[in-house]
Structure formats: C-alpha cells, structure tokens
Motif scaffolding. Structure first.
Motif, PDB file in Angstrom:
ATOM      1  N   GLU A 132      24.246 -16.887  -5.655  1.00 58.03           N
ATOM      2  CA  GLU A 132      23.962 -16.382  -4.317  1.00 58.03           C
ATOM      3  C   GLU A 132      24.168 -17.490  -3.288  1.00 58.03           C
ATOM      4  OE1 GLU A 132      20.095 -14.646  -4.237  1.00 58.03           O
ATOM      5  OE2 GLU A 132      20.542 -13.187  -5.815  1.00 58.03           O
ATOM      6  N   PRO A 133      24.376 -17.135  -2.017  1.00 61.80           N
ATOM      7  CA  PRO A 133      24.561 -18.155  -0.981  1.00 61.80           C
ATOM      8  C   PRO A 133      23.348 -19.086  -0.890  1.00 61.80           C
ATOM      9  CG  PRO A 133      25.185 -15.996  -0.175  1.00 61.80           C
ATOM     10  CD  PRO A 133      24.529 -15.770  -1.496  1.00 61.80           C
ATOM     11  N   VAL A 134      23.628 -20.314  -0.524  1.00 59.10           N
ATOM     12  CA  VAL A 134      22.554 -21.293  -0.353  1.00 59.10           C
ATOM     13  C   VAL A 134      21.741 -20.942   0.890  1.00 59.10           C
ATOM     14  CG1 VAL A 134      22.017 -23.723   0.068  1.00 59.10           C
ATOM     15  CG2 VAL A 134      23.864 -23.100  -1.514  1.00 59.10           C
ATOM     16  N   ASN A 135      20.419 -20.962   0.752  1.00 60.29           N
ATOM     17  CA  ASN A 135      19.516 -20.742   1.884  1.00 60.29           C
ATOM     18  C   ASN A 135      18.904 -22.066   2.295  1.00 60.29           C
ATOM     19  OD1 ASN A 135      19.736 -17.864   2.047  1.00 60.29           O
ATOM     20  ND2 ASN A 135      18.456 -17.705   0.212  1.00 60.29           N
ATOM     21  N   ALA A 136      18.847 -22.296   3.597  1.00 61.04           N
ATOM     22  CA  ALA A 136      18.286 -23.551   4.098  1.00 61.04           C
ATOM     23  C   ALA A 136      17.583 -23.303   5.425  1.00 61.04           C
ATOM     24  CB  ALA A 136      19.386 -24.597   4.279  1.00 61.04           C
ATOM     25  N   GLY A 137      16.436 -23.970   5.609  1.00 61.36           N
ATOM     26  CA  GLY A 137      15.725 -23.816   6.869  1.00 61.36           C
ATOM     27  C   GLY A 137      14.291 -24.310   6.788  1.00 61.36           C
ATOM     28  N   PRO A 138      13.594 -24.298   7.920  1.00 60.61           N
ATOM     29  CA  PRO A 138      12.195 -24.748   7.932  1.00 60.61           C
ATOM     30  C   PRO A 138      11.262 -23.699   7.343  1.00 60.61           C
ATOM     31  CG  PRO A 138      12.841 -23.982  10.103  1.00 60.61           C
ATOM     32  CD  PRO A 138      14.079 -23.936   9.261  1.00 60.61           C
ATOM     33  N   GLN A 139      10.161 -24.154   6.836  1.00 58.42           N
ATOM     34  CA  GLN A 139       9.151 -23.265   6.253  1.00 58.42           C
ATOM     35  C   GLN A 139       7.768 -23.749   6.679  1.00 58.42           C
ATOM     36  OE1 GLN A 139       7.898 -23.245   1.856  1.00 58.42           O
ATOM     37  NE2 GLN A 139       9.327 -21.524   1.966  1.00 58.42           N
ATOM     38  N   LYS A 140       7.005 -22.848   7.272  1.00 56.75           N
ATOM     39  CA  LYS A 140       5.658 -23.186   7.722  1.00 56.75           C
ATOM     40  C   LYS A 140       4.669 -23.050   6.567  1.00 56.75           C
ATOM     41  CE  LYS A 140       6.820 -23.646  12.113  1.00 56.75           C
ATOM     42  NZ  LYS A 140       6.736 -24.949  12.830  1.00 56.75           N
ATOM     43  N   TYR A 141       3.697 -23.956   6.540  1.00 59.66           N
ATOM     44  CA  TYR A 141       2.611 -23.839   5.574  1.00 59.66           C
ATOM     45  C   TYR A 141       1.345 -24.439   6.179  1.00 59.66           C
ATOM     46  CZ  TYR A 141       3.354 -28.806   4.405  1.00 59.66           C
ATOM     47  OH  TYR A 141       3.468 -30.167   4.453  1.00 59.66           O
ATOM     48  N   THR A 142       0.213 -24.109   5.578  1.00 52.27           N
ATOM     49  CA  THR A 142      -1.084 -24.510   6.127  1.00 52.27           C
ATOM     50  C   THR A 142      -1.832 -25.371   5.120  1.00 52.27           C
ATOM     51  OG1 THR A 142      -1.239 -22.457   7.413  1.00 52.27           O
ATOM     52  CG2 THR A 142      -3.280 -23.682   7.065  1.00 52.27           C
ATOM     53  N   VAL A 143      -2.438 -26.438   5.616  1.00 57.25           N
ATOM     54  CA  VAL A 143      -3.276 -27.307   4.790  1.00 57.25           C
ATOM     55  C   VAL A 143      -4.656 -27.410   5.421  1.00 57.25           C
ATOM     56  CG1 VAL A 143      -1.316 -28.639   3.937  1.00 57.25           C
ATOM     57  CG2 VAL A 143      -2.503 -29.384   6.004  1.00 57.25           C
ATOM     58  N   ILE A 144      -5.632 -27.791   4.613  1.00 53.92           N
ATOM     59  CA  ILE A 144      -6.994 -28.000   5.100  1.00 53.92           C
ATOM     60  C   ILE A 144      -7.238 -29.496   5.258  1.00 53.92           C
ATOM     61  CG2 ILE A 144      -9.447 -27.601   4.674  1.00 53.92           C
ATOM     62  CD1 ILE A 144      -7.880 -25.062   5.145  1.00 53.92           C
ATOM     63  N   GLU A 145      -7.599 -29.901   6.454  1.00 51.46           N
ATOM     64  CA  GLU A 145      -7.913 -31.300   6.721  1.00 51.46           C
ATOM     65  C   GLU A 145      -9.367 -31.421   7.175  1.00 51.46           C
ATOM     66  OE1 GLU A 145      -5.204 -32.898   9.562  1.00 51.46           O
ATOM     67  OE2 GLU A 145      -3.557 -33.094   8.109  1.00 51.46           O
TER      68      GLU A 145
END
Length: 255
Positions: free
Chosen positions: A102-115
């Motif tokens: 399949e075509p290569v997918n690339a890009g930003p990805q948001k995620y959440t951490v606890i600080e």
C-alpha cells in the motif's frame, strides 16, 4: 292491529331472522373452512452442513516509524528498515500477484500524556511524526503464507529498533468457492426439510404436497466442529478447516 296485519309482521320477522341465521351460519362455516385450510400446512426447518478446507490465505504486516522531532527523522528511521524487509520478501519467493504494498502514509499524529506539575496531574497534548506502510500477502499456497509468518519474527528483529515497529496480523483463511457450496447446501437443506415434513405427515396418515412458502436462513461459517451461531450469520476467517451450515424454513401443503 288486525289479524292479517299481525300475520304479515310475523312472516317478515321470521324471514329476517332466517336471513340472519343463514348469514351467521355462512360466517361460521367460512371460518371453519379457513381453519381447516390453515391446518393443512406443515411448517418445518431443514438444515445441511458441509466441511470445507480454506484454499487461500491472507497476511498483513505494517512497518511503522515515529519521531518526536520531525517528519524527516521518522522517514530516515523508516528507510533504514527497508533492506531487512526487502531481503525477507525476496527470500519468500513471492510473485507480484501475491504481494501488494500500500502507499506510504506520513504525517503528524497527536497524542496525550499525563504530566505532574506542582503536585497536580494534567493532560498535555503532544505531536509525533509517523511514517508507515502496509504489506499484504495473499496466496493460494497456504503453506507459503504460513512459512512467511513464521520466518518474519526472526527477520524483523533487527528492523524493529530505533523507533520502528513491525505490526503483524493473524493469518486470514478464506474459501473462494463459497458461492457454489451455498447453492448446493440450500438444495440439501430443502430436501432435509421435505423429509422431515413427510415423516410428520405420514405419522398422521397424510402426505406432503407442494411448497407453499419458503424462507432462507443465514449461513454460518464456523471453525470445524464449533456449534456457536450468530443471528446475522457468521464468517470465520481464523481457521483453516471450517463448517458451512445452511438453514431453510418451508411450509408444505398437507394432502
């Protein structure tokens, strides 16, 4: 009222009562006729089962790299895995028809951490950059697919480092001639229903005639010897050996 007038009234009343009685009798007889006709139908369920062996296997795996700093960093890590992937694919002697990329997918990805700040926990949203590609191996040579999955673990150990992960799915086992099997099973299930109806009718000294109505149930494709079913039907892809079950419900006219 004179005698002739009274006689006429009695005659009219008697005629009305007679008509009412006849009408009521007609309704009762009609109703009994409907009941008799309804009881002249027997409802039975027939089933048929066929054991099959899957004739095709599908396996997917995804190469995914990530970097918290930049997309370029994620892509460099992704490219570093390619020699190991290509060596592995060539070693399995896969044809272009068996392997799809399949075509290569690339890009930003948001995620959440606890600080924790000043004794307080808070959610912080961050961004990572991800590059991924999915490979799909599909072949009628099931042993080839099973062998590829077994060899992949060792081949991908070196590739799965430095922010790169190899995610492998379970093998899916398919049967490509299912349409033909379904038609044959419907015929066999109908014959089974007719045999059951005939046995019931004969016990009362009758026989079965034409089909009045027929309803096809859902197909259940389950692992071999498994008895669980689903209301909407099932299609198992986890097992090599399967059972296909068809059910029909038929109303037969009783003679």
């Amino acid at each position: 009222m004179s005698a002739p007038a009274r006689s006429a009234s009695v005659i009219v009343a008697t005629a009305i009562a007679s008509l009412a009685f006849l009408a009521t009798g007609f309704v009762v007889v009609r109703g009994l006729s409907d009941i008799r006709n309804a009881s002249d139908v027997i409802n039975v369920t027939g089933s048929a089962r066929r054991s099959i062996t899957s004739d095709q296997a599908v396996w997917r795996f995804t190469v995914r790299s990530s970097d918290d700093e930049s997309l370029q960093g994620a892509y460099r890590a992704f490219r570093a895995t390619q020699p190991a992937i290509e060596t592995f694919l060539k070693s399995r002697a896969l044809s272009p028809a068996e392997l799809r990329r399949e075509p290569v997918n690339a890009g930003p990805q948001k995620y959440t951490v606890i600080e924790t700040l000043n004794g307080q926990n808070r959610e912080v949203e961050r961004t990572r950059y991800v590059v991924s590609e999915t490979y799909r191996l599909q072949s009628n040579d099931i042993a080839k697919v099973q062998g590829a999955v077994g060899a992949a673990t060792a081949a991908f150990v070196d590739a799965s480092t430095g922010g790169v992960s190899i995610e492998s799915s379970d093998i899916e086992y398919l049967y490509t001639k299912l349409a033909d099997v379904r038609l044959e099973l419907l015929k066999e299930a109908s014959q089974d229903a007719q045999r059951r109806a005939q046995a019931i009718a004969q016990s009362a000294g009758n026989s079965v005639g034409a089909v009045k109505t027929a309803r096809m149930g859902v197909f259940q494709i389950t692992p071999r010897f498994e008895t669980s079913v689903e209301d909407s039907g099932s299609y198992d892809t986890t097992s090599l050996e399967k059972d296909v079950t068809a059910v029909v419900e038929i109303d037969f006219v009783v003679k």
